[in-house]
Design an enzyme around this catalytic site. Structure first.
Site, PDB file in Angstrom:
ATOM      1  N   LYS A   1      -7.828  -7.895  -9.749  1.00  0.00           N
ATOM      2  CA  LYS A   1      -8.689  -8.196  -8.602  1.00  0.00           C
ATOM      3  C   LYS A   1      -9.205  -6.926  -7.919  1.00  0.00           C
ATOM      4  O   LYS A   1     -10.389  -6.805  -7.636  1.00  0.00           O
ATOM      5  CB  LYS A   1      -7.927  -9.043  -7.550  1.00  0.00           C
ATOM      6  CG  LYS A   1      -7.446 -10.386  -8.058  1.00  0.00           C
ATOM      7  CD  LYS A   1      -6.725 -11.171  -6.972  1.00  0.00           C
ATOM      8  CE  LYS A   1      -5.489 -10.484  -6.419  1.00  0.00           C
ATOM      9  NZ  LYS A   1      -4.389 -10.290  -7.397  1.00  0.00           N
TER      10      LYS A   1
ATOM     11  N   ARG B   1       3.405   2.191  -6.695  1.00  0.00           N
ATOM     12  CA  ARG B   1       3.837   1.342  -5.581  1.00  0.00           C
ATOM     13  C   ARG B   1       5.273   0.887  -5.794  1.00  0.00           C
ATOM     14  O   ARG B   1       5.643   0.493  -6.888  1.00  0.00           O
ATOM     15  CB  ARG B   1       2.911   0.121  -5.464  1.00  0.00           C
ATOM     16  CG  ARG B   1       1.633   0.411  -4.711  1.00  0.00           C
ATOM     17  CD  ARG B   1       0.606  -0.691  -4.858  1.00  0.00           C
ATOM     18  NE  ARG B   1       1.130  -2.044  -4.683  1.00  0.00           N
ATOM     19  CZ  ARG B   1       0.382  -3.143  -4.809  1.00  0.00           C
ATOM     20  NH1 ARG B   1      -0.922  -3.044  -5.107  1.00  0.00           N
ATOM     21  NH2 ARG B   1       0.913  -4.334  -4.640  1.00  0.00           N
TER      22      ARG B   1
HETATM   23  P1  ADP Z   1      -1.500  -7.456  -5.776  1.00  0.00           P
HETATM   24  O1  ADP Z   1      -2.196  -6.220  -6.203  1.00  0.00           O
HETATM   25  O2  ADP Z   1      -0.278  -7.765  -6.503  1.00  0.00           O
HETATM   26  O3  ADP Z   1      -2.412  -8.642  -5.720  1.00  0.00           O
HETATM   27  P2  ADP Z   1      -1.603  -6.815  -2.976  1.00  0.00           P
HETATM   28  O4  ADP Z   1      -1.849  -5.369  -2.837  1.00  0.00           O
HETATM   29  O5  ADP Z   1      -2.750  -7.739  -2.796  1.00  0.00           O
HETATM   30  O6  ADP Z   1      -0.895  -7.100  -4.351  1.00  0.00           O
HETATM   31  O7  ADP Z   1      -0.466  -7.269  -1.977  1.00  0.00           O
HETATM   32  C1  ADP Z   1       0.730  -6.537  -1.819  1.00  0.00           C
HETATM   33  C2  ADP Z   1       1.626  -7.244  -0.818  1.00  0.00           C
HETATM   34  O8  ADP Z   1       0.968  -7.312   0.463  1.00  0.00           O
HETATM   35  C3  ADP Z   1       1.979  -8.686  -1.131  1.00  0.00           C
HETATM   36  O9  ADP Z   1       3.094  -8.781  -2.009  1.00  0.00           O
HETATM   37  C4  ADP Z   1       2.310  -9.231   0.264  1.00  0.00           C
HETATM   38  O10 ADP Z   1       3.578  -8.786   0.708  1.00  0.00           O
HETATM   39  C5  ADP Z   1       1.259  -8.537   1.128  1.00  0.00           C
HETATM   40  N1  ADP Z   1       0.012  -9.338   1.224  1.00  0.00           N
HETATM   41  C6  ADP Z   1      -1.211  -8.984   0.752  1.00  0.00           C
HETATM   42  N2  ADP Z   1      -2.115  -9.930   1.029  1.00  0.00           N
HETATM   43  C7  ADP Z   1      -1.451 -10.927   1.682  1.00  0.00           C
HETATM   44  C8  ADP Z   1      -1.842 -12.186   2.228  1.00  0.00           C
HETATM   45  N3  ADP Z   1      -3.103 -12.640   2.129  1.00  0.00           N
HETATM   46  N4  ADP Z   1      -0.880 -12.929   2.831  1.00  0.00           N
HETATM   47  C9  ADP Z   1       0.382 -12.503   2.950  1.00  0.00           C
HETATM   48  N5  ADP Z   1       0.810 -11.320   2.447  1.00  0.00           N
HETATM   49  C10 ADP Z   1      -0.088 -10.536   1.810  1.00  0.00           C
HETATM   50  P1  ADP Z   2      -4.635  -6.781  -8.747  1.00  0.00           P
HETATM   51  O1  ADP Z   2      -5.452  -6.256  -7.592  1.00  0.00           O
HETATM   52  O2  ADP Z   2      -5.068  -8.149  -9.182  1.00  0.00           O
HETATM   53  O3  ADP Z   2      -3.162  -6.693  -8.482  1.00  0.00           O
HETATM   54  P2  ADP Z   2      -5.446  -4.335 -10.142  1.00  0.00           P
HETATM   55  O4  ADP Z   2      -6.924  -4.324 -10.133  1.00  0.00           O
HETATM   56  O5  ADP Z   2      -4.752  -3.430  -9.192  1.00  0.00           O
HETATM   57  O6  ADP Z   2      -4.912  -5.853  -9.999  1.00  0.00           O
HETATM   58  O7  ADP Z   2      -4.982  -4.039 -11.628  1.00  0.00           O
HETATM   59  C1  ADP Z   2      -3.604  -3.963 -11.991  1.00  0.00           C
HETATM   60  C2  ADP Z   2      -3.431  -2.859 -13.050  1.00  0.00           C
HETATM   61  O8  ADP Z   2      -4.086  -3.256 -14.258  1.00  0.00           O
HETATM   62  C3  ADP Z   2      -4.062  -1.522 -12.663  1.00  0.00           C
HETATM   63  O9  ADP Z   2      -3.251  -0.499 -13.164  1.00  0.00           O
HETATM   64  C4  ADP Z   2      -5.434  -1.536 -13.361  1.00  0.00           C
HETATM   65  O10 ADP Z   2      -5.870  -0.217 -13.699  1.00  0.00           O
HETATM   66  C5  ADP Z   2      -5.134  -2.346 -14.620  1.00  0.00           C
HETATM   67  N1  ADP Z   2      -6.262  -3.180 -15.058  1.00  0.00           N
HETATM   68  C6  ADP Z   2      -7.122  -3.882 -14.282  1.00  0.00           C
HETATM   69  N2  ADP Z   2      -7.993  -4.588 -15.039  1.00  0.00           N
HETATM   70  C7  ADP Z   2      -7.656  -4.340 -16.342  1.00  0.00           C
HETATM   71  C8  ADP Z   2      -8.182  -4.779 -17.614  1.00  0.00           C
HETATM   72  N3  ADP Z   2      -9.211  -5.646 -17.684  1.00  0.00           N
HETATM   73  N4  ADP Z   2      -7.589  -4.311 -18.729  1.00  0.00           N
HETATM   74  C9  ADP Z   2      -6.528  -3.454 -18.633  1.00  0.00           C
HETATM   75  N5  ADP Z   2      -5.992  -3.014 -17.494  1.00  0.00           N
HETATM   76  C10 ADP Z   2      -6.540  -3.446 -16.348  1.00  0.00           C
END
Ligand code: ADP
Ligand code: ADP
Length: 216
Positions: A15, A162
């Site tokens: 995302k 992270r």
């Molecule tokens: P990911 O990359 O796995 O989607 P995020 O960076 O979006 O993770 O979120 C990291 C953490 O921040 C989550 O595990 C949660 O603790 C908190 N968080 C992020 N967005 C939300 C939300 N919309 N509601 C509640 N907690 C959130």
């Molecule tokens: P989210 O916000 O849903 O948690 P991220 O965009 O942070 O996901 O992506 C998670 C990890 O996967 C990052 O290390 C990113 O560089 C990698 N990544 C994202 N999209 C792809 C893809 N299409 N193929 C391979 N690796 C990806």
């Protein structure tokens, strides 16, 4: 009329990566709830102090704190034309609150791309993720390496892993996603906003599919 796009999908599916690219192409603001929480934690704000234990454990931050943080963010001038929401909403109560907030701006959620991939892919992606200290730019140790190891291509800041990207916490976050966020798939499907996108493809192909989903 402003445009609001909600990127829905499990942790690690891509995302944030796609939101950065789409924000560049569409000129809409990129609003990442996770980045906002991490910024508050780094700056040791009151919100950061309240949110930290939830992020550390991989639990969701309570809805009231999350909703008011997003409300403040969407009220900033760079969201006037709309935004790409990455990581919010994550519960039906947040989705209801978003509808009400956007109605105040005479807007609505226009489209919800739902990005999916198998759990094994999510774990490999999240546990290999490297994040930029300054602005949260995203890399991967294998799939999206920076030009210089440990340094962000865009702003030169340090890359770090992270704490919640350890395999155990990623697995926990996927469970939390399935329990608390999955209901949003039906929520947006019923409102005819959902478009499924296969996240198990190369970054460029996912972007292409997203752009064609946005045209609908
Ligand atoms: P990911 O990359 O796995 O989607 P995020 O960076 O979006 O993770 O979120 C990291 C953490 O921040 C989550 O595990 C949660 O603790 C908190 N968080 C992020 N967005 C939300 C939300 N919309 N509601 C509640 N907690 C959130
Ligand atoms: P989210 O916000 O849903 O948690 P991220 O965009 O942070 O996901 O992506 C998670 C990890 O996967 C990052 O290390 C990113 O560089 C990698 N990544 C994202 N999209 C792809 C893809 N299409 N193929 C391979 N690796 C990806």
């Amino acid at each position: 009329m402003a445009t609001f796009i909600v990127l829905l999908g499990p942790p690690g599916v891509g995302k944030g990566t796609q939101a950065e690219i789409l924000a560049d192409t569409t000129k809409l603001a990129h609003v990442s709830s996770g980045d906002l929480f991490r910024e508050n934690i780094k700056n040791q704000t009151e919100l950061g102090k309240l949110a930290k234990s939830y992020l550390d454990k991989g639990d969701l931050v309570p809805d009231d704190l999350t909703i008011s943080m997003i409300r403040d963010r969407l009220n900033r001038p760079d969201c006037e034309a709309g935004a790409i929401l990455d990581g919010f909403p994550r519960t039906p109560a947040q989705a209801d609150a978003l509808e009400m907030m956007l109605a105040e701006f005479k807007g609505q959620v226009d489209v919800v791309p739902y990005i999916t991939a198998a759990e094994s892919i999510l774990v490999v992606r999240a546990s290999g993720r490297w994040t930029c200290r300054a602005q949260g730019h995203i890399y991967h140790q294998k799939f999206n390496q920076p030009k210089q190891a440990g340094i962000c291509d865009i702003d030169g800041s340090e890359l770090y892993q992270r704490e919640d990207d350890k395999v155990e916490t990623v697995t926990k976050r996927i469970r939390v996603y399935l329990e608390q966020t999955m209901p949003l798939v039906e929520y947006y499907r019923q409102r005819d906003k959902l478009v499924e996108v296969n996240g198990a493809q190369a970054v460029e192909q996912v972007t292409k599919d997203l752009l064609s989903a946005l045209k609908k």
